[in-house]
Design a protein around this motif. Structure first.
Motif, mmCIF file in Angstrom:
data_model
loop_
_atom_site.group_PDB
_atom_site.id
_atom_site.type_symbol
_atom_site.label_atom_id
_atom_site.label_comp_id
_atom_site.label_asym_id
_atom_site.label_seq_id
_atom_site.Cartn_x
_atom_site.Cartn_y
_atom_site.Cartn_z
ATOM 1 N N ILE A 363 0.842 -1.210 0.000
ATOM 2 C CA ILE A 363 0.000 0.000 0.000
ATOM 3 C C ILE A 363 0.874 1.256 0.000
ATOM 4 C CG2 ILE A 363 -1.665 1.322 1.362
ATOM 5 C CD1 ILE A 363 -2.822 -1.347 2.319
ATOM 6 N N SER A 364 1.908 1.263 0.837
ATOM 7 C CA SER A 364 2.808 2.418 0.903
ATOM 8 C C SER A 364 3.507 2.636 -0.431
ATOM 9 C CB SER A 364 3.848 2.218 2.012
ATOM 10 O OG SER A 364 3.224 2.041 3.265
ATOM 11 N N LEU A 365 3.895 1.524 -1.074
ATOM 12 C CA LEU A 365 4.587 1.628 -2.358
ATOM 13 C C LEU A 365 3.664 2.188 -3.444
ATOM 14 C CD1 LEU A 365 7.403 1.018 -3.445
ATOM 15 C CD2 LEU A 365 6.550 -1.214 -4.200
ATOM 16 N N VAL A 366 2.403 1.774 -3.431
ATOM 17 C CA VAL A 366 1.436 2.282 -4.421
ATOM 18 C C VAL A 366 1.225 3.783 -4.221
ATOM 19 C CG1 VAL A 366 -0.975 2.186 -5.125
ATOM 20 C CG2 VAL A 366 0.298 0.072 -4.753
ATOM 21 N N VAL A 367 1.070 4.203 -2.946
ATOM 22 C CA VAL A 367 0.880 5.638 -2.652
ATOM 23 C C VAL A 367 2.116 6.432 -3.091
ATOM 24 C CG1 VAL A 367 0.567 7.342 -0.822
ATOM 25 C CG2 VAL A 367 -0.702 5.189 -0.748
ATOM 26 N N ALA A 368 3.300 5.881 -2.796
ATOM 27 C CA ALA A 368 4.540 6.560 -3.195
ATOM 28 C C ALA A 368 4.618 6.710 -4.706
ATOM 29 C CB ALA A 368 5.742 5.777 -2.678
ATOM 30 N N GLY A 369 4.262 5.639 -5.435
ATOM 31 C CA GLY A 369 4.292 5.707 -6.891
ATOM 32 C C GLY A 369 3.305 6.723 -7.449
ATOM 33 N N GLY A 370 2.092 6.753 -6.846
ATOM 34 C CA GLY A 370 1.082 7.709 -7.297
ATOM 35 C C GLY A 370 1.526 9.149 -7.105
ATOM 36 N N LEU A 371 2.082 9.444 -5.933
ATOM 37 C CA LEU A 371 2.544 10.812 -5.660
ATOM 38 C C LEU A 371 3.737 11.172 -6.550
ATOM 39 C CD1 LEU A 371 2.279 10.877 -1.756
ATOM 40 C CD2 LEU A 371 0.823 12.074 -3.393
ATOM 41 N N GLY A 372 4.604 10.175 -6.799
ATOM 42 C CA GLY A 372 5.740 10.421 -7.668
ATOM 43 C C GLY A 372 5.308 10.757 -9.093
ATOM 44 N N LEU A 373 4.312 10.021 -9.598
ATOM 45 C CA LEU A 373 3.788 10.316 -10.929
ATOM 46 C C LEU A 373 3.116 11.683 -10.971
ATOM 47 C CD1 LEU A 373 2.273 6.880 -12.045
ATOM 48 C CD2 LEU A 373 4.218 8.094 -13.060
ATOM 49 N N TRP A 374 2.382 12.007 -9.894
ATOM 50 C CA TRP A 374 1.722 13.325 -9.809
ATOM 51 C C TRP A 374 2.772 14.435 -9.926
ATOM 52 C CZ3 TRP A 374 -1.858 14.975 -5.107
ATOM 53 C CH2 TRP A 374 -2.448 16.186 -5.410
ATOM 54 N N TYR A 375 3.869 14.277 -9.218
ATOM 55 C CA TYR A 375 4.932 15.300 -9.273
ATOM 56 C C TYR A 375 5.571 15.353 -10.655
ATOM 57 C CZ TYR A 375 9.409 17.572 -8.556
ATOM 58 O OH TYR A 375 10.476 18.416 -8.673
ATOM 59 N N ALA A 376 5.815 14.177 -11.246
ATOM 60 C CA ALA A 376 6.535 14.144 -12.526
ATOM 61 C C ALA A 376 5.695 14.674 -13.684
ATOM 62 C CB ALA A 376 6.979 12.704 -12.810
ATOM 63 N N LEU A 377 4.366 14.475 -13.620
ATOM 64 C CA LEU A 377 3.508 14.838 -14.743
ATOM 65 C C LEU A 377 2.908 16.232 -14.627
ATOM 66 C CD1 LEU A 377 1.641 11.418 -15.156
ATOM 67 C CD2 LEU A 377 3.623 12.277 -16.433
ATOM 68 N N THR A 378 3.167 16.950 -13.542
ATOM 69 C CA THR A 378 2.590 18.291 -13.362
ATOM 70 C C THR A 378 3.698 19.286 -13.015
ATOM 71 O OG1 THR A 378 2.158 17.876 -11.011
ATOM 72 C CG2 THR A 378 0.380 17.374 -12.569
ATOM 73 N N ASP A 379 3.359 20.566 -13.158
ATOM 74 C CA ASP A 379 4.300 21.636 -12.801
ATOM 75 C C ASP A 379 3.867 22.394 -11.550
ATOM 76 O OD1 ASP A 379 5.933 21.125 -15.006
ATOM 77 O OD2 ASP A 379 4.630 22.322 -16.312
ATOM 78 N N SER A 380 2.613 22.205 -11.127
ATOM 79 C CA SER A 380 2.113 22.916 -9.953
ATOM 80 C C SER A 380 0.909 22.170 -9.393
ATOM 81 C CB SER A 380 1.721 24.356 -10.320
ATOM 82 O OG SER A 380 0.667 24.343 -11.273
ATOM 83 N N VAL A 381 0.472 22.573 -8.207
ATOM 84 C CA VAL A 381 -0.712 21.994 -7.565
ATOM 85 C C VAL A 381 -1.819 23.035 -7.600
ATOM 86 C CG1 VAL A 381 -1.640 21.043 -5.416
ATOM 87 C CG2 VAL A 381 0.726 20.564 -6.088
ATOM 88 N N GLU A 382 -3.032 22.598 -7.936
ATOM 89 C CA GLU A 382 -4.152 23.533 -8.046
ATOM 90 C C GLU A 382 -4.412 24.226 -6.709
ATOM 91 O OE1 GLU A 382 -5.699 24.333 -10.767
ATOM 92 O OE2 GLU A 382 -4.495 22.954 -11.974
ATOM 93 N N ARG A 383 -4.797 25.495 -6.784
ATOM 94 C CA ARG A 383 -5.025 26.305 -5.579
ATOM 95 C C ARG A 383 -6.049 25.690 -4.604
ATOM 96 N NH1 ARG A 383 -2.628 29.864 -2.259
ATOM 97 N NH2 ARG A 383 -4.204 31.022 -1.115
ATOM 98 N N PRO A 384 -7.204 25.181 -5.075
ATOM 99 C CA PRO A 384 -8.161 24.578 -4.118
ATOM 100 C C PRO A 384 -7.553 23.419 -3.334
ATOM 101 C CG PRO A 384 -9.228 25.004 -6.210
ATOM 102 C CD PRO A 384 -7.766 25.261 -6.429
ATOM 103 N N LEU A 385 -6.672 22.645 -3.978
ATOM 104 C CA LEU A 385 -6.036 21.538 -3.261
ATOM 105 C C LEU A 385 -5.075 22.062 -2.190
ATOM 106 C CD1 LEU A 385 -5.272 19.009 -6.133
ATOM 107 C CD2 LEU A 385 -6.985 18.813 -4.317
ATOM 108 N N ILE A 386 -4.399 23.186 -2.485
ATOM 109 C CA ILE A 386 -3.487 23.765 -1.494
ATOM 110 C C ILE A 386 -4.265 24.232 -0.269
ATOM 111 C CG2 ILE A 386 -1.852 25.628 -1.076
ATOM 112 C CD1 ILE A 386 -1.138 25.537 -4.023
ATOM 113 N N VAL A 387 -5.417 24.874 -0.503
ATOM 114 C CA VAL A 387 -6.241 25.364 0.612
ATOM 115 C C VAL A 387 -6.750 24.194 1.453
ATOM 116 C CG1 VAL A 387 -8.354 26.618 1.191
ATOM 117 C CG2 VAL A 387 -6.887 27.437 -0.655
ATOM 118 N N ALA A 388 -7.060 23.072 0.784
ATOM 119 C CA ALA A 388 -7.612 21.915 1.502
ATOM 120 C C ALA A 388 -6.538 21.075 2.178
ATOM 121 C CB ALA A 388 -8.403 21.040 0.532
ATOM 122 N N THR A 389 -5.255 21.388 1.956
ATOM 123 C CA THR A 389 -4.173 20.543 2.479
ATOM 124 C C THR A 389 -4.254 20.285 3.981
ATOM 125 O OG1 THR A 389 -2.686 21.237 0.706
ATOM 126 C CG2 THR A 389 -1.665 20.322 2.666
#
Length: 421
Positions: A363-389
């Motif tokens: 489970i930890s490895l899947v979460v790590a892979g998902g977050l890694g792909l999110w970082y690699a495929l994007t340049d920024s995080v949407e503002r609503p997600l930052i507010v909800a952090t």
């Protein structure tokens, strides 16, 4: 005759001994996290997560959460659940800003605590004397106090429009002093600017602590330390905690349970009021409807994360304060944080694999892979997600920490005087 010994079988049903998180382990984890953040900063060129401005903002954001959590800790250690902290914080914002404008911000700070303490007195009267369910009383306070404040400010603020008041906003109060250590602050700022591996990150963290620090942050830190010594190192604290563990036994030993519960809940309200006064006197210099933004509930989450202990509460408040302050800083910091969390989850997967907990490791490895792909495929995080952090972090942390928690045994139970005689 054989001298060989055989292993004694475990007693069926015996509880499994859980590993205890000690302060050396906590410090080791903090050091490891710092090395990880430094490595990511060196690789990406973004050193914002350990910048002095980020740390200073995180400390400021942690204060209202820590004070609300400390209020919850005092109340629940005496056996009274206090989800009315949000309403008591609103009382603190209103009274603090109003008196801070009319007199001065120092008196406003005390007025904010007094406003919150009145909310605590109401909660104690309803729950301890009348025996009303603690949750029902807390919800009622969260609805009642903001309504009263909104009604009153619409009556009186109209006379102070020339001083900066609005329909739902008080006139601004003067600022409370801040502290900067001359020389040391500039020296640390210079080291931070070189971006040396680990050294500049440590300089940024220390620089954030010694630069432009509000005196209320120091007061809040002193209150957490003083609460630990008062509750865990004095007879008074022992008696107060006994009311939250077994009030019937405490009464049989001569403890006035009602008196200690009243004192704890009123103190709880005062701490929540201080949290609110910080928002209206330090963070914004004025009162505004909806200013608390659920920080009373996040304070309760920090208290639960800290296992109803002041040290854990301080760590939890720092975590939530850090995530809360991210929305005020550079959005690129949140994007880099994705990579930090991905690497941390990868290391966690390796640790669980080493301990042969393969399900958790996968489970930890899947979460790590998902977050890694999110970082690699994007340049920024949407503002609503930052507010909800901070709210997402609250849910995740509570879900992960729920298995090792031990609240006071009589927390939330209705106690009637005379049960121990």
């Amino acid at each position: 005759m054989s001298t060989a010994t055989t292993a004694r079988p475990k007693t069926p049903g015996a509880p499994t001994k859980k590993s205890k998180i000690t302060w050396p382990i906590v410090l080791l984890l903090i050091a490891g996290a710092l090395v990880l953040v430094s490595a990511v900063g060196a690789a990406t060129g973004n050193h914002g997560l350990t910048a002095s401005g980020q740390i200073n903002a995180a400390l400021g954001a942690a204060v209202p959460i820590a004070m609300a959590g400390l209020g919850g800790l005092w109340s629940e250690r005496a056996g009274v659940v206090n989800i009315g902290l949000e309403g008591m914080m609103v009382a603190g914002t209103f009274c603090g800003a109003w008196v801070g404008f009319l007199v001065n911000p120092w008196v406003g700070l005390l007025a904010g605590m007094a406003g919150g303490a009145l909310g605590g007195l109401l909660h104690a009267l309803v729950t301890v004397t009348f025996g009303v369910d603690h949750i029902v009383s807390g919800v009622g306070i969260n609805l009642l106090i903001p309504g009263i404040c909104a009604y009153v400010n619409r009556i009186y603020y109209r006379d102070y429009v020339a001083n900066g008041a609005g329909a739902n906003q008080s006139p601004p109060a003067d600022s409370l002093p801040t502290i900067t250590i001359p020389g040391l602050s500039d020296w640390l700022n210079d080291i931070e600017g070189h971006h040396w591996f680990l050294v500049s990150d440590v300089a940024g963290i220390v620089g954030g602590v010694v630069t432009d620090l509000s005196v209320v942050i120091l007061i809040a830190a002193a209150l957490i330390v003083a609460s630990y010594f008062l509750l865990w190192r004095t007879v008074f604290g022992l008696r107060l905690r006994s009311c939250g563990e077994n009030p019937t036994a405490a009464e049989s030993l001569g403890v006035n349970v009602y008196k200690y519960k009243y004192f704890a809940v009123i103190a709880s309200g005062a701490f929540a009021g201080l949290a609110g006064a910080y928002l209206s006197l330090v963070a914004a210099h004025f009162y505004k409807d909806g200013q608390t933004q659920g920080r009373g509930f996040i304070g309760l989450a920090a208290m639960i994360f800290g296992n109803w202990m002041p040290g854990g509460l301080a760590v939890g408040s720092g975590l939530f304060g850090f995530t809360d302050s991210l929305q005020l800083r550079d959005a690129d910091n949140v994007h880099v944080l994705l990579l930090v969390i991905a690497l941390a989850m990868g290391l966690l997967a390796m640790w669980h694999g080493y301990r042969r907990k393969y399900t958790t490791a996968v489970i930890s490895l899947v979460v790590a892979g998902g977050l890694g792909l999110w970082y690699a495929l994007t340049d920024s995080v949407e503002r609503p997600l930052i507010v909800a952090t901070p709210y997402v972090i609250t849910l995740v942390v509570l879900a992960l920490a729920s298995q090792r928690l031990r609240p006071p045994k009589a927390d939330g139970q209705i106690y009637r005087k005379g049960e121990g005689k």
